[in-house]
Design an enzyme around this catalytic site. Sequence first.
Site, PDB file in Angstrom:
ATOM      1  N   CYS A  77      69.954   5.558   9.502  1.00  0.00           N
ATOM      2  CA  CYS A  77      70.891   6.538   8.941  1.00  0.00           C
ATOM      3  C   CYS A  77      71.584   6.033   7.674  1.00  0.00           C
ATOM      4  O   CYS A  77      71.753   6.778   6.705  1.00  0.00           O
ATOM      5  CB  CYS A  77      71.909   6.999   9.976  1.00  0.00           C
ATOM      6  SG  CYS A  77      72.821   5.688  10.809  1.00  0.00           S
ATOM      7  N   ASP A 279      74.776  14.886   6.944  1.00  0.00           N
ATOM      8  CA  ASP A 279      74.487  14.097   8.142  1.00  0.00           C
ATOM      9  C   ASP A 279      72.983  13.817   8.232  1.00  0.00           C
ATOM     10  O   ASP A 279      72.185  14.763   8.305  1.00  0.00           O
ATOM     11  CB  ASP A 279      74.959  14.865   9.373  1.00  0.00           C
ATOM     12  CG  ASP A 279      74.867  14.053  10.653  1.00  0.00           C
ATOM     13  OD1 ASP A 279      74.301  12.946  10.614  1.00  0.00           O
ATOM     14  OD2 ASP A 279      75.351  14.525  11.698  1.00  0.00           O
ATOM     15  N   HIS A 281      71.396  12.537  10.726  1.00  0.00           N
ATOM     16  CA  HIS A 281      70.967  12.405  12.120  1.00  0.00           C
ATOM     17  C   HIS A 281      70.213  13.636  12.624  1.00  0.00           C
ATOM     18  O   HIS A 281      70.563  14.255  13.633  1.00  0.00           O
ATOM     19  CB  HIS A 281      72.176  12.106  13.010  1.00  0.00           C
ATOM     20  CG  HIS A 281      72.870  10.837  12.666  1.00  0.00           C
ATOM     21  ND1 HIS A 281      73.912  10.785  11.749  1.00  0.00           N
ATOM     22  CD2 HIS A 281      72.663   9.560  13.074  1.00  0.00           C
ATOM     23  CE1 HIS A 281      74.324   9.533  11.639  1.00  0.00           C
ATOM     24  NE2 HIS A 281      73.586   8.774  12.417  1.00  0.00           N
TER      25      HIS A 281
END
Length: 397
Positions: A77, A279, A281
């Site tokens: 990430c 994000d 993820h």
Amino acid sequence: MESVLSRYENQITILSDYLEEFPETDEPVWILGRQHHLNTDKSKLLLDISARLWFTYRRKFSPIGGTGPSSDAGWGCMLRCGQMMLAQALICRHLGRDWQWEKHKKQPEEYHRILRCFLDRKDCCYSIHQMAQMGVGEGKSIGEWFGPNTVAQVLKKLALFDEWNSLAVYVSMDNTVVIEDIKKMCWSPPQSSSTAHSTAYLHRGALGRNKNTAGFCTGWKPLLLIIPLRLGINHINPVYIDAFKECFKMPQSLGALGGKPNNAYYFIGFLGNELIYLDPHTTQSFVDSEENGTVDDESFHCQQAPHRMKIMNLDPSVALGFFCKEECDFDNWCSLVQKEILKQQSLRMFELVQKHPPHWPPFVPPSKPEVTTTGAELIESTDKLFELEEEFEILSV
């Protein structure tokens, strides 16, 4: 013309629906140096956010190093956030900050060339393969989680092999930005042709994709400035909040890398005391370029509601990013820092000094090392490429 207008209106409608999560407020929203008002230009705000390149976990790419992981889910990430920050710098360099993306709209060749730099292939200069492998030289095993400072060091070293973008990457140390060192680096003369010809690249494909066909040129090298910081011990110190938010207002802003323990986000702006972020993820399948060099780019733009988090929930380990295409942009940034950041007399977020501190080792602009490799395989150990630098290491998030 009608179909074009219809498609544009549909996109505005979809994006406006996502904005229902935003509160009714007269406070401005700041996104990477641009101000938006929710009560008058909601659609422009979402178009601005969706134009940012969005890099997420991917699966089914070629194993890193030939036998390593074929997905970065769970560990990549922060690498993806570093890619997003760098990609924003390249967008500003080649297309300009106000460039906008629209689904199914034909984009310039420079856009697709930028995207190709980040595809999950070992021959792409900023791929997950290259970043993970270069991280070995920073003490990180492939598949190990990176902190903001480690990603910054990796990007600095990979940029040395990227002639097309020809960036000067400066990573501050000891919370200090040295104007003299940056100007020395950005104005440093190019390599001689003999040195350039004798220097091998990480990968033959990366060389082909990023060679500057115009040849070497003199002048100011566009600056990617990364400032790793620790804004507290276990939690962010409230004294830094105003200065941190001020950075997103600067026209040179590339946002910030950070997040929560072992969860990295790419912060692109704020509303009140909430940070807005992309994000990484989400796990998507590997996407390769087409035969004509274009990239199916729909999965590289976030078309969902932007995420927000309370700024006080931010882990104190962060890295700020700024892009200065010309020397005047850097001079302007220095003036803004003096005016908005350094007005704090105590507990400044970072320092900006004119001269290289005398107790520091001499500053030598980084140069591309000579590598004894065919370029056809991943380098097994990056210790041979770079000597360990005495950089200020941020504690792991």
